[in-house]
Design an enzyme around this catalytic site. Structure first.
Site, PDB file in Angstrom:
ATOM      1  CG  ASP A 176      -1.801   1.169   1.463  1.00 12.17           C
ATOM      2  OD1 ASP A 176      -2.364   1.534   0.319  1.00 12.17           O
ATOM      3  OD2 ASP A 176      -1.922   1.609   2.646  1.00 12.17           O
ATOM      4  CD  GLU A 222     -11.891  14.583   7.660  1.00 10.75           C
ATOM      5  OE1 GLU A 222     -12.074  14.179   8.897  1.00 10.75           O
ATOM      6  OE2 GLU A 222     -12.826  14.640   6.940  1.00 10.75           O
TER       7      GLU A 222
END
Lengths: 1140, 369
Positions: free
Chosen positions: A419, A517
């Site tokens: 990943d 975020e």
């Protein structure tokens, strides 16, 4: 207001959407009566359902069923079953060896396993009892009652106080907080230590005393328990004075899971819906499917060969026996008559003879091999957890081993699928810049999340925007302040993501499940807009003028990896309704209708090439009518009991469109420490590294360059949507394969001409959409073709980057490679929930204990703190485990051939009468004590090369690739070595015994001395063979190897030194001592050991000198260096002594 | 295996409320920095290279060849004489005895074989009988005995082990000693006569003590002890083995060599490893230091022929042999030692060449690498 709408409308909707079809599916759901109170009569019939109580049973056995159940479990294993059969055969028919010889080892193995499992089960019982008896508070008739946890029933209302753990799966009814929220940490469930917010249903949140709760009449309809922790679909019907009940949707945000802990909330009231073994936690403990390693597969193949050898040996001997016995004087000479029963000649006699031979030779299948292999794997895996180099101080954890079955597979990896975010990169986001309508803003003085005083300035690279721009700019900043799910935590002791924000009144942190975020909200803070908190459904923002702006949060359309965006709907102080959306450029741009798309797109692409993560922000203004429609749409979707996700996705799709583009952000995700170095090493070790990411191509490619997956010299082949739009897929694929194959041809020419210069290496980039096209089964069945071509291209590329991957596609890729025709060993490594599918699919799954939670680590076979630890895991641990277990397997077969083959030969000299060569004690103890410990120790601590060299020189890994130490050639070599040694033992003793005496007093030896001589040579040879193979002699090795030889001698002296009263034969009495008292016996033992070991030593030395492998070169080189160093040291010593 | 999981539990991590898989929430366990756990124990790391093995090969060669020569010479110096008296050929003196054989013969059949020694046997001479094609190592035969009966256990005397079948009882009485081995006790009597050149025939003294292992005679085999010291009384109620002519308590007149501790019986009871075997029968002790034990000359071997071997095509031999420290005549060890020593030496030379030719090459290649 959406939430204030009366219930019957919703119910109508519901009935409209699900006409009768729903009814049949109701079987799959359950109805829970809160507090066991019947709903008002007439609404629905009260059907008491039976649910299990809240008893947790993790133990497998009870006191009564332990013995039968455990035995059954154990004998289900093929090896144990085989030995049980042998044992039974020995009991039933007259066999050469007593049942003890196979019964004792079997008993030993079974007992040890049973004790271990029994102990584990006892611990589980204890833990279960502790859990089941811990007190819980239940509301009954308006009073709090203490009960033991296991007496909890579905429908009970439970009171949970702060820092308590939920006793079962609950639906949150009300909390001590006015807004009906509570905070929960699920650290023990999935490892995420961040606090998650759970919500009470609006209509029940006011019931927050015992008395009030007693008046609550409601039922909950929900699906039957399922293991997915993050999915829940249900509905609550609240009966009030009116006839029509109010129905509210329940989702996973209303469910408090067993095992999670209540935080920062004084108390909550909740109703039990799943209890005991039906809780999601309990359902998740079901074991995953077992993976088997390549070594285990070869082991089983070898075992079948040996089984065939065993059968043929027994068959040959049976046939020969009957040929030999055809002469009645041989069958039954006068001195050796049969009993009457033995004379009965049946066909069954031949079969019993066959079985007897089987029993005689059954030791060729090493019973102890399974035990040893298991112990080796189990104990060996501790070296991974103990490894200090794989310990990460930051998160305070080392590597975890979830299964020890795959240790050796770590040494066989050919493909690595990794990943990107959180695995290759830190997943530690830093806000770099943002771009509003093409104007770029860069907050300066970024100090890893800590802001310096007075650093609120903004650098504007482009010219100042006009007044219109100014308005857009502020809207952009507000959008970023509002469009997120970040929580503010006003405490210091928070694990996970910590960011300090000084607000005068103390320290507080932003917490979110997504680090992006946090980075964005912080970035905004540096740009002047500070998100303060969410209070009473209002988000508060401190703007540049230090004024607090309040926005009412109406809806959150949560992020998911398919949509790749999230939205919020807010109402500003002035009453305008905004929908803010942020998401990946690919999911935003198609939905934008105005805004400076070109400038933003240019900037986004520029940033992506730099390796930054980009997000686009857009908004739209909503009219009240539009908002009403949206509400309806969402409510309908949320109320659905079936296919809620699909319906929600459709609703989101309908809502999130016609945006006005505001701008884009860029967040940097730094590469993990030593990621590039690790990838380079893995490349050198011959592994192919594929990056599978959901990121966009440019960002991912930049990361790949940074991590040296692609080098400057790498020629990049693109297989992307962009290209397939220009040409069709077919042509692109053939183009690429031609390019790759041309290089292949030139490579072979190069090697012929002797020019071994660096050949062109290729990197492939493919995106999810194209991959789907490649994998898609075609109508005319030519799909295999595409797949093959694709695989052919991949095989010739040193690195492959797959971007824009959905989680399931990752698993698909792994599967594709796993089942391609070479059947390579694959390894998947990732840190997030989206990597779980590929981690489970790959041969070896490695989880990184990342910031995105623990799912990956939980589902993996091994978990490591950082990507860089993969290097040691594979190159050192994997390599060691592989060579250790390879030797273990080969050696076990070898030593049992050595053991049994003389016995086979002896049959030719004893009239095929199944006379055993060795005494029962020797037969029994050979595998369990005389030769077991040295090989176990070897398989635990052997190091053929120092670990530093293994790490420094990754190419050594290629030496063991493709299961090279367990090839058939090597297996046959070991087997023949065993046969040779056995022949040497047997005929050496045979010629020594040949019709003469070899004692100085003229006395003769018998058959037991013969067997003991062979056995002594056998034990010594087999142990010394292992000693010759040992490259790493610690004091433990010395102790165990010489110790087990000594043990053999001492045992033999003892065994033959006493008339054992419990034995009905004394055949070994003084046999060993008498043998040792004879000089020629000693000479013969020494000679036979030498001869047996000679060929192997010669072969090793010759191979090392003439055709050395890389490993052997390195070993020799190191040896030379050592010698040189020591000489230099000695020289320096002498010179110093001279100078003094 | 699930053992991986459970291991974590045993570490004492029981997050009480969690049950089995609570081990996931293990916090901050920094591993100990011990050499063992880090796999860095100090170790000797030998490697088998041509260079290191070379000396070993030469040493083995240099050691083995002299040992081999010594063994070979010793073996060659041993005098051994074998006489086959089976009597299957009609010319053989024991032909008649071997032909008309039956177990219940009243008068023993005696035959004599003459032979001459070309060279004297100097030291103690050991007299063996040898049998061929006799499967003493047959499984049914090997186990057909009762060691506790032979050890003097009175219960086993009356109630022999099942293993002795079908030689366990006779006419309802337990057989002592029971079993096939004892039943087939070798019962030829061999006597040796020296034919003096002057025509007289002197019998050579054959010693029958010391032919069995000391431990067998004194520990493993024991006569049952009863109220009566008389063996006959103790063996009352037992039957003699079917093929025996005399009961076990009449094997010898010497009480120290009678019953179960009769050395001929003990020797026979130690089953041979191979179907062709020899067993020590008697010892001819050297009497005087001046004359050889068996001087050069003619001898006669008188055999009381009782033991039938014709049915299974067996052979019977009488062997006279002197003994050295390494036992009887067996050139095998000597030849094997010489061969292995030579091979090692030869391999040593080959390795030396390889070491010089390739060893330097590969190491230099490595260093440039």
């Amino acid at each position: 207001m959406c939430t204030k709408r009366s219930g019957w409308v919703r119910l109508l909707y519901y009935r409209y959407l699900y006409p009768c079809t729903g009814e049949e599916n109701w079987v799959d759901s359950r109805t829970v009566y809160i507090g066991h109170r019947e709903p008002p009569p007439g609404t629905e019939a009260y059907i008491p359902q039976r649910f299990p109580d809240n008893r947790i049973v993790s133990s497998k056995y009870t006191f009564w069923n332990f013995v039968p159940k455990n035995l059954f479990e154990q004998f289900r294993r093929i090896a144990n079953f085989y030995f049980l059969i042998i044992f039974l055969v020995q009991l039933i028919i007259d066999t050469p060896t007593s049942p003890i010889t196979s019964g004792l080892p079997l008993f030993f193995v079974i007992t040890v396993t049973a004790i271990k499992q029994g102990y584990e089960d006892w611990l589980r019982h204890k833990a279960d009892n502790a859990v089941n008896q811990c007190p819980v508070h239940i509301i009954q008739h308006g009073k709090v009652v203490r009960k033991q946890s296991h007496k909890l029933r579905v429908g009970d209302i439970v009171l949970v106080k702060e820092d308590e753990t939920f006793p079962c799966d609950l639906i949150l009814l009300s909390t001590s907080r006015d807004d009906g929220t509570c905070f929960v940490t699920t650290a023990s469930l999935d490892g995420e230590s961040s606090h998650k917010t759970y919500y009470a249903v609006q209509d029940t949140k006011s019931f927050n005393t015992e008395q009030e709760l007693d008046t609550l009449r409601a039922t909950i309809e929900c699906e039957q328990p399922q293991p997915d922790l993050y999915k829940f679909v249900g509905r609550i019907n609240i009966y009030q004075e009116r006839d029509e009940p109010i129905a509210r949707p329940l989702g996973s945000e209303n469910v408090l899971l067993r095992g999670a802990t209540l935080k920062n909330t004084e108390y909550v009231y909740a109703v039990a819906i799943y209890t005991g073994m039906e809780t999601k936690m309990a359902l998740n403990y079901q074991s995953k499917s077992q993976k088997r390693s390549a070594v285990e597969k070869s082991m089983n193949a070898f075992l079948i060969v040996y089984l065939c050898i065993l059968l043929s040996k027994a068959l040959i001997n049976t046939v020969l026996k009957y040929v030999w016995q055809a002469n009645p004087n041989r069958d039954e000479p006068w001195y050796n008559e049969k009993t009457e029963s033995e004379r009965q000649r049946h066909l069954i006699r031949a079969f019993t003879d066959f079985l007897a031979f089987m029993v005689l030779f059954n030791y060729i299948i090493p019973v102890s091999m399974y035990v040893t292999v298991e112990m080796q794997k189990f104990l060996g895996s501790y070296f991974i957890t103990w490894d200090e180099e794989m310990f990460d101080d930051e998160i305070g954890e080392g590597a975890l081993v979830n299964t020890s079955d795959l240790n050796e597979e770590l040494g066989q990896v050919e493909y690595i699928f990794t990943d990107k975010t959180g695995t290759l990169t830190e997943n530690n986001m830093e806000f770099i810049e943002c771009c509003v309508d093409g104007h770029v803003y860069v907050p300066h003085a970024i100090c890893n999340g800590q802001i310096l005083p007075g650093a609120l300035g903004i650098d504007m690279i482009d010219s100042s925007p006009g007044p219109d721009g100014k308005e857009h700019e502020e809207l952009f900043f507000r959008a970023l302040c509002l469009c997120h799910t970040v929580q503010v935590k006003e405490e210091e002791t928070v694990d996970g993501i910590k960011r300090g924000i000084h607000q005068g009144k103390g320290t507080s942190f932003y917490i979110s499940s997504s680090p992006d975020e946090v980075a964005l909200v912080e970035g905004m803070k540096r740009l002047g807009f500070t998100y303060l908190r969410l209070k009473d459904n209002h988000m508060e923002i401190l703007n540049r003028e230090d004024e607090i702006e309040r926005f009412e949060l109406l809806e959150v359309l949560n992020f998911d990896s398919v949509r790749r965006r999230m939205s919020v709907i807010v109402r500003s102080g002035t009453g305008e309704l905004y929908l803010f959306c942020k998401g990946a450029d690919s999911s935003i741009f198609p939905r934008v209708i105005s805004g400076k798309v070109e400038q933003v797109r240019a900037r986004v692409e520029h940033n992506a090439v730099e390796g930054l993560r980009t997000l686009c922000v857009a908004y739209k203004l909503l009219t009240f009518e539009e908002y009403q429609d949206i509400c309806q749409l969402l409510e309908t979707a949320k109320l659905a009991l079936q296919e809620r996700d699909k319906k929600l996705a459709e609703a989101y799709d309908a809502i999130e469109r016609d945006f006005i583009l505001l701008g884009a952000t860029a967040v940097e995700d730094r590469l993990q420490d030593k990621a590039a170095d690790t990838i380079e090493s893995l490349h050198k070790a011959g592994m192919k590294v594929w990056v599978l990411t959901g990121d966009k191509m440019e960002t991912a490619a930049a990361t790949c360059y940074a991590s040296k997956l692609f080098r400057r010299s790498t020629q990049i082949l693109e297989l992307t949507t962009k290209r397939t739009e220009e040409q069709n897929l077919h042509d692109v694929l053939f183009d690429l394969s031609r390019t790759v194959l041309r290089q292949h041809g030139s490579l072979t020419r190069d090697t012929f001409s002797g020019l071994s210069n660096e050949f062109q290496d290729y990197g492939l980039i493919i995106d999810g959409a194209t991959l789907t096209a490649v994998m898609k089964p075609d109508q005319d069945g030519s799909t295999g073709n595409y797949k093959e071509i694709f695989l052919e291209i991949c095989r010739n590329c040193s690195a492959v980057l797959c971007c824009r991957m959905a989680p399931l596609q990752k698993a698909q890729i792994v599967k594709l490679i796993k089942f391609s025709k070479e059947h390579p060993i694959t390894l998947a490594i990732g840190d997030g929930a989206n990597d779980v599918s590929m981690i489970l699919e790959a041969h070896v799954g490695i989880g990184i204990m990342g910031k995105e939670g623990r799912q990956a680590a939980r589902n993996s076979d091994y978990a490591i703190p950082k990507f860089k630890h993969l290097k040691k895991m594979l190159l050192v641990h994997g390599h060691y485990y592989y060579i250790r277990i390879a030797e273990l397997v080969q050696y076990f077969f070898y030593k049992n051939v050595c053991f049994i083959f003389p016995q086979f030969l002896y049959q030719f000299f004893c009239g095929f009468s199944q006379q055993p060569l060795y005494d029962t004690a020797y037969l029994t103890l050979y595998n369990i004590s005389f030769t077991s410990l040295p090989i176990l120790l070897y398989s635990l601590i052997e190091q053929h090369i120092n670990m530093d060299i293994l790490k420094r020189d990754p190419s050594l890994y290629r030496d063991i690739a493709k299961n090279s130490l367990l090839r058939w050639r090597i297996f046959i070599y070991w087997t023949f070595l065993g046969v040779f040694d056995a022949v040497v033992f047997f005929f050496g003793a045979y010629f020594l015994f040949d019709n003469t005496t070899f004692t100085s007093n003229g006395q003769m030896f018998g058959n037991w001395t013969f067997g003991t001589l062979v056995f002594t040579v056998l034990v010594f040879t087999v142990t010394l063979k292992l000693a010759l193979d040992t490259h790493y002699w610690t004091w433990i090795n010395h102790f165990v190897i010489w110790g087990s030889l000594l043990f053999y001698v001492v045992f033999s002296l003892l065994w033959g030194g006493i008339i054992w009263p419990f034995l009905n034969y004394q055949r070994m009495y003084y046999v060993f001592m008498q043998m040792l008292s004879s000089g020629p016996a000693w000479l013969c033992i020494i000679l036979l050991i030498t001869v047996s070991l000679l060929p192997d030593v010669v072969k090793k030395v010759m191979c090392r000198a003439l055709w050395p492998t890389t490993t052997e070169r390195i070993q020799t080189k190191r040896k030379c260096l050592n010698v040189e160093q020591s000489t230099i040291f000695m020289l320096s010593q002498t010179s110093s002594s001279i100078s003094f | 295996m699930a053992s991986g999981y459970s291991a974590k539990e045993e570490d004492g991590h029981h997050s009480g409320a969690l049950g089995p898989a609570g081990g996931a929430a293990v916090r901050s366990r920094k591993p100990d920095n011990t050499a063992f756990k880090q796999q860095r124990l100090p170790a000797w790391q030998p490697i088998l290279t041509a260079g290191t093995v070379l000396p070993a090969f030469f040493i083995i060669g240099l050691l083995f060849i002299p040992i081999g020569i010594g063994l070979y010479v010793t073996s060659n110096n041993i005098r051994e004489l074998q006489i086959d008296y089976t009597g299957t050929e009609s010319s053989s003196p024991c032909f008649a005895c071997s032909q008309n054989y039956s177990w219940n013969m009243t008068t023993p059949c005696v035959c004599s074989v003459s032979f001459s020694l070309d060279q004297p046997f100097e030291s103690n001479v050991f007299m063996y009988y040898g049998l061929s094609n006799f499967y003493q190592n047959h499984r049914r035969y090997v186990k057909s005995r009762d060691d506790s009966q032979l050890n003097g256990n009175l219960n086993s005397l009356k109630e022999p082990s099942k293993e002795c079948e079908p030689y366990r009882t006779n006419d309802g009485k337990p057989i002592a000693p029971c079993g096939a081995i004892a039943n087939s006790l070798f019962n030829d009597t061999l006597a040796l006569y020296y034919n003096d050149p002057n025509g007289t025939e002197t019998q050579i003294q054959l010693v029958k003590r010391g032919i069995a292992w000391w431990t067998d005679k004194h520990v493993k085999f024991r006569n049952p002890v009863g109220d009566d010291s008389n063996l006959t009384a103790i063996f009352q109620g037992t039957a003699k083995p079917v093929n025996w002519q005399k009961p076990v308590y009449e094997l010898d007149s010497d009480p120290e060599n009678n019953g179960f501790i009769n050395e001929d019986l003990i020797v026979w009871m130690r089953t041979a490893a191979l179907p062709t075997f020899r067993k020590l029968y008697r010892i001819i002790e050297k009497n005087s230091s001046t004359s050889p034990t068996l001087p050069r000359g003619n001898y006669t071997l008188k055999i009381t022929y009782n033991y039938p071997v014709r049915s299974f095509e067996g052979r019977k031999r009488m062997i006279l042999s002197t003994i050295s420290w390494m036992g009887g005549k067996n050139p095998f060890l000597g030849i094997a030692y010489i061969t292995v020593g030579s091979i090692c030496f030869f391999l040593g030379v080959v390795l030396l060449i390889i070491h010089h030719k390739y060893g330097s090459r590969s190491s230099s290649a490595d260093l440039t690498h």
